[in-house]
Design an enzyme around this catalytic site. Structure first.
Site, mmCIF file in Angstrom:
data_model
loop_
_atom_site.group_PDB
_atom_site.id
_atom_site.type_symbol
_atom_site.label_atom_id
_atom_site.label_comp_id
_atom_site.label_asym_id
_atom_site.label_seq_id
_atom_site.Cartn_x
_atom_site.Cartn_y
_atom_site.Cartn_z
ATOM 1 N N MET A 27 0.988 -1.203 -0.057
ATOM 2 C CA MET A 27 -0.129 -0.005 -0.164
ATOM 3 C C MET A 27 0.789 1.253 0.041
ATOM 4 S SD MET A 27 -3.364 -0.726 2.133
ATOM 5 C CE MET A 27 -2.904 -0.675 3.616
ATOM 6 N N GLY A 28 2.305 1.026 -0.258
ATOM 7 C CA GLY A 28 3.026 2.198 -0.369
ATOM 8 C C GLY A 28 3.553 2.798 0.897
ATOM 9 N N HIS A 34 9.326 -3.377 3.514
ATOM 10 C CA HIS A 34 9.035 -3.703 2.034
ATOM 11 C C HIS A 34 10.238 -3.709 1.327
ATOM 12 C CE1 HIS A 34 5.542 -0.875 3.388
ATOM 13 N NE2 HIS A 34 4.874 -1.869 2.792
ATOM 14 N N ARG A 187 2.098 2.383 9.559
ATOM 15 C CA ARG A 187 1.544 2.993 10.548
ATOM 16 C C ARG A 187 2.386 3.490 11.936
ATOM 17 N NH1 ARG A 187 -2.743 -0.690 8.528
ATOM 18 N NH2 ARG A 187 -4.547 0.551 8.071
HETATM 19 P P1 AMP Z 1 1.489 -3.013 3.652
HETATM 20 O O1 AMP Z 1 1.876 -2.023 2.567
HETATM 21 O O2 AMP Z 1 1.413 -2.630 5.042
HETATM 22 O O3 AMP Z 1 0.149 -3.555 2.846
HETATM 23 O O4 AMP Z 1 2.376 -4.330 3.432
HETATM 24 C C1 AMP Z 1 3.068 -4.921 2.139
HETATM 25 C C2 AMP Z 1 3.582 -6.213 2.533
HETATM 26 O O5 AMP Z 1 4.799 -5.792 3.175
HETATM 27 C C3 AMP Z 1 2.678 -7.070 3.235
HETATM 28 O O6 AMP Z 1 3.154 -8.560 2.802
HETATM 29 C C4 AMP Z 1 3.355 -7.028 4.552
HETATM 30 O O7 AMP Z 1 3.259 -8.225 5.598
HETATM 31 C C5 AMP Z 1 4.710 -6.472 4.411
HETATM 32 N N1 AMP Z 1 5.457 -6.070 5.629
HETATM 33 C C6 AMP Z 1 4.967 -4.905 6.137
HETATM 34 N N2 AMP Z 1 5.744 -4.664 7.199
HETATM 35 C C7 AMP Z 1 6.696 -5.695 7.109
HETATM 36 C C8 AMP Z 1 7.969 -6.015 8.217
HETATM 37 N N3 AMP Z 1 8.204 -5.089 9.426
HETATM 38 N N4 AMP Z 1 8.614 -6.998 7.822
HETATM 39 C C9 AMP Z 1 8.191 -7.873 6.898
HETATM 40 N N5 AMP Z 1 7.220 -7.488 6.207
HETATM 41 C C10 AMP Z 1 6.486 -6.449 6.161
#
Ligand code: AMP
Length: 280
Positions: A27-28, A34, A187
């Site tokens: 989601m950027g 990421h 977040r």
């Molecule tokens: P999001 O942008 O928050 O939807 O996350 C995108 C992807 O990044 C998802 O597969 C999350 O599980 C992964 N992700 C986010 N934060 C972390 C983190 N701290 N460690 C590993 N993967 C992450």
């Protein structure tokens, strides 16, 4: 690096691409978590393959009244990070590209999605499954990379891929953390100074619980009590859920078993953070 903002442009690229494609859905507001997924995507794609990052703040997975409007959207910085990380393609569709106003078809997982976050975020995983299905259809990746931070999401995506016969390899990546143990999350930037200072108790509580299990405590209730006491000692923290579950079916367990996992969601002020830990 190419950036596609329409489904049409992305489809044209896919039609022409003969290479192995590996997708990282996001989601950027990209951070080091990421970037680790992107690194694994490169490994999975090989030097000749393409690494694709989708950036889409998916309205469908936000409950009414949640942080959709204020969710960070630092376009320029995300582009720079992707470029530096060697990403080949960014797919960054606008909301109108992904959802017709009269949309009426959704993808729903009906077992795992009822546990953990599913209880406090009704409709969330339906939104996730629907958007991931659409991204899989538009971009036709050979593999897709997901973080274990969203453990339940990863389990649900694996189930969806199995049950709906997507020919896509799903790769999970361990959680990436700050030096003080807090998992990177888009977040985290909502946290006030005091909340940020207290947020590492989330990890500390889980580690203490794991240590108790490791040194012989088998009763889930007792193991969870140890985590709860640590987390609740932080004045900003309010536990949404804290459960010991089986890592495959996400059902709660009374006794610690080989495949156990503790998963938790905790509010620090208004900000809800999640974390999890595997037990020995
Ligand atoms: P999001 O942008 O928050 O939807 O996350 C995108 C992807 O990044 C998802 O597969 C999350 O599980 C992964 N992700 C986010 N934060 C972390 C983190 N701290 N460690 C590993 N993967 C992450």
């Amino acid at each position: 690096m190419d950036i596609y903002e329409t489904v049409h442009a992305a489809s044209e690229y896919v039609r022409g691409a003969r290479k192995r494609k590996v997708l990282v859905p996001t989601m950027g507001a990209l951070h080091k978590g990421h970037l680790e997924l992107i690194r694994v995507a490169r490994q999975t794609a090989g030097g000749d393959g393409d690494v694709l990052v989708s950036i889409f703040v998916n309205l469908l997975q936000f409950e009414p009244g949640s942080d959709f409007a204020k969710y960070p959207r630092p376009q320029q910085r995300d582009e720079e990070l992707c470029r530096e990380a060697g990403v080949d393609v960014i797919f960054r569709p606008g909301p109108e590209e992904m959802y017709a106003p009269d949309r009426s078809v959704f993808v729903e997982e009906t077992a795992l999605a009822n546990a953990l976050c599913g209880k406090s975020r009704p409709g969330h995983f339906r939104g996730v499954c629907t958007v991931v299905t659409k991204l899989f259809h538009v971009l036709a990746p050979h593999a897709a990379i997901f973080g274990e931070k969203d453990f339940q999401q990863l389990a649900i995506i694996r189930r969806m891929v199995r049950d709906l016969n997507f020919a896509i390899e799903i790769v999970g990546v361990p959680i990436v953390r700050e030096a003080d143990g807090l998992a990177f999350s888009s977040r985290n930037q909502y946290l006030s100074r005091a909340e940020r200072e207290q947020a590492p108790v989330l990890r500390a509580g889980l580690v203490a619980a794991r240590d108790a299990a490791q040194t012989g405590e088998r009763r889930s209730e007792r193991v969870l009590e140890i985590a709860r006491a640590q987390i609740e000692a932080a004045s900003c923290a309010r536990i949404d859920y804290l459960e010991l579950v089986d890592a495959d079916d996400l059902q709660t367990r009374q006794i610690v078993a080989p495949n156990s996992l503790i998963a938790t969601a905790v509010f620090f002020g208004q900000t809800r953070l999640i974390d999890n830990i595997r037990l020995p």
